[in-house]
Every structure is written in C-alpha cells, then in structure tokens.
Motif scaffolding. Structure first.
Motif, PDB file in Angstrom:
ATOM      1  N   THR A 100       0.841  -1.199   0.000  1.00 46.18           N
ATOM      2  CA  THR A 100       0.000   0.000   0.000  1.00 46.18           C
ATOM      3  C   THR A 100       0.876   1.250   0.000  1.00 46.18           C
ATOM      4  N   ASP A 101       0.277   2.360  -0.373  1.00 43.16           N
ATOM      5  CA  ASP A 101       1.006   3.625  -0.385  1.00 43.16           C
ATOM      6  C   ASP A 101       1.493   4.002   1.013  1.00 43.16           C
ATOM      7  N   PHE A 102       0.677   3.737   2.024  1.00 44.45           N
ATOM      8  CA  PHE A 102       1.075   4.068   3.396  1.00 44.45           C
ATOM      9  C   PHE A 102       2.277   3.236   3.834  1.00 44.45           C
ATOM     10  N   GLU A 103       2.270   1.933   3.535  1.00 41.32           N
ATOM     11  CA  GLU A 103       3.390   1.075   3.890  1.00 41.32           C
ATOM     12  C   GLU A 103       4.674   1.513   3.182  1.00 41.32           C
ATOM     13  N   ILE A 104       4.556   1.848   1.911  1.00 41.74           N
ATOM     14  CA  ILE A 104       5.722   2.289   1.146  1.00 41.74           C
ATOM     15  C   ILE A 104       6.246   3.610   1.697  1.00 41.74           C
ATOM     16  N   THR A 105       5.349   4.524   2.032  1.00 39.62           N
ATOM     17  CA  THR A 105       5.756   5.814   2.584  1.00 39.62           C
ATOM     18  C   THR A 105       6.453   5.647   3.927  1.00 39.62           C
ATOM     19  N   MET A 106       5.906   4.796   4.787  1.00 37.05           N
ATOM     20  CA  MET A 106       6.535   4.573   6.093  1.00 37.05           C
ATOM     21  C   MET A 106       7.916   3.935   5.934  1.00 37.05           C
ATOM     22  N   LEU A 107       8.045   2.987   5.034  1.00 33.84           N
ATOM     23  CA  LEU A 107       9.339   2.353   4.784  1.00 33.84           C
ATOM     24  C   LEU A 107      10.336   3.374   4.245  1.00 33.84           C
ATOM     25  N   ALA A 108       9.899   4.192   3.308  1.00 30.70           N
ATOM     26  CA  ALA A 108      10.784   5.224   2.756  1.00 30.70           C
ATOM     27  C   ALA A 108      11.217   6.219   3.831  1.00 30.70           C
ATOM     28  N   ASN A 109      10.315   6.560   4.730  1.00 36.99           N
ATOM     29  CA  ASN A 109      10.667   7.467   5.825  1.00 36.99           C
ATOM     30  C   ASN A 109      11.687   6.833   6.763  1.00 36.99           C
ATOM     31  N   MET A 110      11.513   5.561   7.093  1.00 36.80           N
ATOM     32  CA  MET A 110      12.470   4.881   7.970  1.00 36.80           C
ATOM     33  C   MET A 110      13.852   4.840   7.327  1.00 36.80           C
ATOM     34  N   ILE A 111      13.901   4.632   6.019  1.00 36.08           N
ATOM     35  CA  ILE A 111      15.179   4.592   5.316  1.00 36.08           C
ATOM     36  C   ILE A 111      15.791   5.989   5.260  1.00 36.08           C
ATOM     37  N   ALA A 112      14.989   6.988   4.937  1.00 38.29           N
ATOM     38  CA  ALA A 112      15.500   8.348   4.783  1.00 38.29           C
ATOM     39  C   ALA A 112      15.913   8.965   6.117  1.00 38.29           C
ATOM     40  N   LEU A 113      15.301   8.551   7.215  1.00 42.22           N
ATOM     41  CA  LEU A 113      15.671   9.091   8.520  1.00 42.22           C
ATOM     42  C   LEU A 113      17.016   8.571   9.012  1.00 42.22           C
ATOM     43  N   THR A 114      17.454   7.460   8.485  1.00 35.37           N
ATOM     44  CA  THR A 114      18.740   6.905   8.876  1.00 35.37           C
ATOM     45  C   THR A 114      19.845   7.607   8.094  1.00 35.37           C
ATOM     46  N   PRO A 115      20.827   8.205   8.793  1.00 39.02           N
ATOM     47  CA  PRO A 115      21.912   8.902   8.089  1.00 39.02           C
ATOM     48  C   PRO A 115      22.692   7.955   7.174  1.00 39.02           C
ATOM     49  N   GLY A 116      23.030   8.433   6.009  1.00 34.18           N
ATOM     50  CA  GLY A 116      23.786   7.643   5.051  1.00 34.18           C
ATOM     51  C   GLY A 116      22.931   6.925   4.029  1.00 34.18           C
ATOM     52  N   THR A 117      21.604   6.996   4.161  1.00 32.41           N
ATOM     53  CA  THR A 117      20.717   6.361   3.190  1.00 32.41           C
ATOM     54  C   THR A 117      19.620   7.342   2.792  1.00 32.41           C
ATOM     55  N   VAL A 118      19.247   7.280   1.541  1.00 28.74           N
ATOM     56  CA  VAL A 118      18.142   8.107   1.057  1.00 28.74           C
ATOM     57  C   VAL A 118      17.461   7.374  -0.109  1.00 28.74           C
ATOM     58  N   VAL A 119      16.154   7.464  -0.144  1.00 23.21           N
ATOM     59  CA  VAL A 119      15.392   6.837  -1.229  1.00 23.21           C
ATOM     60  C   VAL A 119      15.425   7.774  -2.425  1.00 23.21           C
ATOM     61  N   ILE A 120      15.865   7.248  -3.544  1.00 28.29           N
ATOM     62  CA  ILE A 120      15.987   8.061  -4.759  1.00 28.29           C
ATOM     63  C   ILE A 120      14.725   8.012  -5.599  1.00 28.29           C
ATOM     64  N   ASP A 121      14.223   6.798  -5.809  1.00 26.77           N
ATOM     65  CA  ASP A 121      13.087   6.649  -6.723  1.00 26.77           C
ATOM     66  C   ASP A 121      12.304   5.393  -6.369  1.00 26.77           C
ATOM     67  N   LEU A 122      11.120   5.328  -6.911  1.00 26.53           N
ATOM     68  CA  LEU A 122      10.227   4.193  -6.757  1.00 26.53           C
ATOM     69  C   LEU A 122       9.798   3.774  -8.159  1.00 26.53           C
TER      70      LEU A 122
END
Length: 159
Positions: A100-122
C-alpha cells in the motif's frame, strides 16, 4: 484495538492525575500499568487481544530503529571527524514487500531518517525502491538487513 488504546490512555491520565506528576517517566509508568491492567481484564473475558500483541512490537521496533539510527550517526560522525575517506557509495535496487502507499511511505521514511541512506526513486509498478547508500560494502547484505530488520518488523506493526 482502538478501544483498548483509548482505555489505556485514559488509565494513564488517571494515573498522572492521581500522582500529580506530569513527566515522561510517570506517564510511561502509567501507560505500562494501564497496559497490564487491560491485558489482565481482557484475558479473563477473552476479548480482542490484537492490541496486546501489537504494542510490544511497536516499542521493540522503536528501540531497534533508534539503535540503528545511533549506529548510523556514529558511522557518519567517524567519517567526518577522521581524515580518512571511508565512504563507499552505491545505489541499491530493493524489491519491497510493502504494497500500500502508506506502507511504502513509512518504509521510505524509515530509510531516509537513517543517516547515510536516502530513497531516490520508486518504480512505476511500486515493486522496487532505489536507495542511495553512503557506506555500501555488500549489496546483498544491505538488502537482507533492510528486509529482515526494518521492513518485516514495520509490516508486522502496520498489518
């Protein structure tokens, strides 16, 4: 589940009002006491117990995420402070179990909040996430860690 949560918050505020101390430790203690009281009551009447399995998973996930956050911060700080250049940047194509969009958004936020990682594209079909990693030593190990340590536990909470 929502009913148990609201009852737990109500019991927490009753505890805070009775003790007369509004601070984090007292609030957390009141929440924990309310949680166990509701658990005992619901266990005896065999009511819906989903809330009592989900709340410990949420707290475990929060502690796990803060541990990973601190670990990543120290890794970035060590690289900034020392004269050595330890970065091994890379881009990982990660296949997600989140649908779901909510699950993907939460996962992307968890990844982006960790220093050294960022989500580029989906990807357009929402099956793959492209992640830039600052310290990438092994792509498969990174994917496995992300899948087992973050995504799986996040989806247990959300589903």
């Amino acid at each position: 589940m929502l009913q148990n949560f609201l009852l737990n918050i109500l019991l927490t505020f009753v505890w805070v009002a009775l003790t007369g101390q509004l601070d984090y430790a007292n609030f957390l203690f009141g929440y924990t006491m309310g949680f166990f009281i509701l658990w005992m009551v619901n266990r005896s009447i065999r009511a819906n117990t989903e809330y009592f399995y989900r709340v410990p998973k949420i707290f475990a996930f929060i502690f796990l995420f803060f541990y990973d956050l601190l670990k990543a911060n120290f890794e970035v700080m060590k690289d900034v402070v020392t004269p050595n250049y330890n970065m091994k940047p890379g881009i990982v194509k990660y296949e997600m179990d989140a649908k779901t969009d909510f699950e993907i958004t939460m996962l992307a936020n968890m990844i982006a909040l960790t220093p050294g990682t960022v989500v580029i594209d989906l990807s357009k079909d929402k099956k793959f996430m492209y992640i830039h990693v600052m310290y990438l030593t092994n792509k498969e190990e990174f994917k496995s860690t992300l899948s087992n340590r973050i995504e799986r536990k996040l989806l247990e909470i959300l589903r």
